[in-house]
Scaffold this active site. Structure first.
Site, PDB file in Angstrom:
ATOM      1  CE  LYS A  11     -72.243 -17.512-130.606  1.00 17.05           C
ATOM      2  NZ  LYS A  11     -71.651 -18.545-131.525  1.00 17.05           N
TER       3      LYS A  11
ATOM      4  CG  HIS B 113     -69.542 -42.785 -86.091  1.00 15.16           C
ATOM      5  ND1 HIS B 113     -69.012 -41.212 -86.027  1.00 15.16           N
ATOM      6  CD2 HIS B 113     -69.433 -43.109 -84.566  1.00 15.16           C
ATOM      7  CE1 HIS B 113     -69.043 -40.804 -84.389  1.00 15.16           C
ATOM      8  NE2 HIS B 113     -69.501 -41.739 -83.523  1.00 15.16           N
TER       9      HIS B 113
END
Length: 529
Positions: free
Chosen positions: A147, A286
């Site tokens: 932060k 494929h």
């Protein structure tokens, strides 16, 4: 009192707080910081490690005046720690608080968290053991530093040490670009940690298979050369919660780097063979099987699988459910064959030597070792679509032959039942509309991804050629018309297995009876889109 903060790009590192579970590289990093004049504060075992390397360290308990307690649950949760991390340098109010309460400002926070995921992955770990590995102070320190990254650098991984140390040594501190990058990684780190805890607790309580929210924490494993096409960038990510044998965490024994398409095809090959208890091989092209078989030996299964469609097998990937032995490797080295990649539980040393030296493609062939194919496959399958994700139960339920029903006047010959079962297992792995032809527990014809079912039948028959005679045909869904049966009869097919459920089922059954072809209805569909 001013209300704005003045931030220079480079923040000098004068003091650092270190509290780590993973101590990899810690001694060298701490030594580098010490030599740069950085004052080090630490806790427990981390302080002992640093001090054991001859580096001065201030114990957090001595600094705060508050001892560690409750078995180490309470260490760093103190205002003198979090004040030193969260203070905005140059803000009058914060600077005054630091001075009034004698708080040391920390410019660098090095924290990694308790090994929660590693703990819960161990066999026999108890809930109590898991709970004690839920870090409280660590995530709080990380979030506080992230932060306040305008003023504080935060490290959550040993991989980040070298760049931090390089900047400290070259410019006396960290620049804003690095601090922002470290802050992003810090929040990703704590988010991943919390998701792992939530997943574990959800698993303990077994709330539902489809929880109201789903979170994923994936780690980038590698950047790929490109995606499906050269103009597409791509990467592969691993899911650390997956414990069973899988392709992403496989060990690459040899060959050049895998491509995006290689990974898709190898995953399909592996999925197919792990569904068989006997030695099995699958040949993928494929992302559809062009060959698959089982056999009494792996070498025999391999040869049968390659014979399924020798033309398509060129440039394919292959999967095995047994260790690849020398005999199987010799099959793969036959003249005229080219293999892109092979995935298997393991490879014998002799097989590796042969596959990486004898064929002309040996220099580039990828050999992927995944380990034992044991444990359950994933229960859910997930697919991303625009705007979200589809989740479903994976189609992994074992076939139920006792629930199958022969609906024709002619029964399946006893000698053909192995082919029936093989064909039904294989059709679930072919894109819909899917038709497969099986003979001698091997794939001899495949019709995949056609918009019309009869087109898939005709393609499978054409692929099989004369081998269609005496074969079993499996369909992933019902036949809407009897035209597919007519084509099957003309090709010499001797048995059909399909789900049934069409309004024209009786017409299809009548066509089978007319040609004396036995038909089995399973009552279960295997669409694969």
């Amino acid at each position: 009192m001013t209300e704005t903060t003045t931030v220079s790009d480079v923040v000098p590192i004068r003091s650092a707080l270190i509290s780590v579970s993973d101590k990899l590289g810690l001694a060298d990093f701490a030594l580098g910081l010490h030599r740069a004049g950085v004052r080090i504060y630490s806790t427990g075992g981390t302080a002992e490690t640093i001090r054991g390397s001859g580096i001065p360290v201030v114990d957090v308990a001595n600094y705060t005046g508050f001892p560690e307690m409750m078995g180490g649950r309470l260490k760093t949760l103190h205002p003198k720690i979090f004040g030193g991390i969260l203070a905005r340098r140059g803000l009058e109010e914060d600077d005054a608080a630091l001075q009034e309460h004698e708080i040391e400002p920390f410019d660098l926070v090095i924290v990694n968290l308790y090994p929660f995921e590693a703990t819960v992955a161990r066999p026999g770990v108890t809930t109590e053991q898991a709970i004690e590995q839920i870090d409280i102070g660590g995530p709080s320190l990380v979030r506080a530093a992230a932060k306040n990254h305008s003023h504080v650098a935060v490290a959550t991984s040993p991989e980040q040490y070298s760049e931090i140390l390089r900047q400290v040594e070259s410019q006396g501190g960290t620049d804003l670009t690095l601090r922002q990058h470290l802050a992003c990684e810090a929040f990703e780190h704590t988010a991943s940690y919390d998701r792992a805890i939530a997943k574990y607790l959800r698993g303990e309580s077994v709330v539902t298979d489809f929880p109201p929210t789903m979170h994923f924490s994936l780690r980038r494993k590698a950047l790929l050369r490109y995606g499906e096409n050269p103009h597409q960038k791509a990467a592969v990510y691993s899911d650390p919660t997956v414990r069973t044998a899988n392709l992403v965490n496989a060990r690459q024994v040899s060959g050049k780097e895998l491509s995006y398409n290689n990974l898709l095809d190898l995953d399909s090959a592996l999925t197919i063979v792990r569904g068989f208890s006997t030695p099995a091989a699958s040949v993928i092209k494929h992302n559809n099987p062009c060959g698959a078989a089982t056999g009494e030996r792996l070498a025999r299964a391999c040869q049968k699988a390659l014979d399924g469609d020798p033309l398509s097998a060129f440039g394919s990937v292959i999967g095995f459910n047994r260790t690849v032995d020398l005999a199987t490797a010799e099959v793969l080295c036959q003249p005229g064959l080219f293999i892109e990649a092979i995935v298997a539980p393991d490879f014998e040393a002799g097989a590796v030597g042969l596959l990486t030296t004898k064929p002309r493609w040996s220099e580039n062939v990828r050999l992927m070792q995944v380990g034992r194919l044991e444990g359950p496959a994933p229960a859910l399958s997930r697919r991303f679509i625009s705007g979200g994700m589809l989740v479903q139960e994976a189609d992994r339920v074992a076939a139920a032959p006792l629930q199958w029903k022969t609906v024709t006047e002619t029964e399946v010959a006893d000698a053909l039942w192995d082919d029936v079962a093989f064909a039904w297992e294989m059709v679930r792995h072919v894109k819909s509309n899917a038709i497969v032809l099986a003979k001698d527990t091997s794939l001899v014809g495949v019709g995949a991804g056609q918009m019309s079912r009869v087109d898939s039948v005709e393609i499978a028959i054409e692929k099989a050629g004369s081998r269609s005679r005496g074969s079993i045909l499996a369909s992933d869904a019902f036949f809407p018309f009897p035209d597919s049966i007519e084509a099957a009869a003309e090709a010499g097919i001797v048995g059909i297995i399909q789900p049934g459920g069409s309004r024209r089922d009786q017409e299809v059954i009548d066509a089978c009876n007319a040609h004396r072809i036995p038909m089995i209805l399973t009552g279960r569909r295997h669409f694969k889109h």
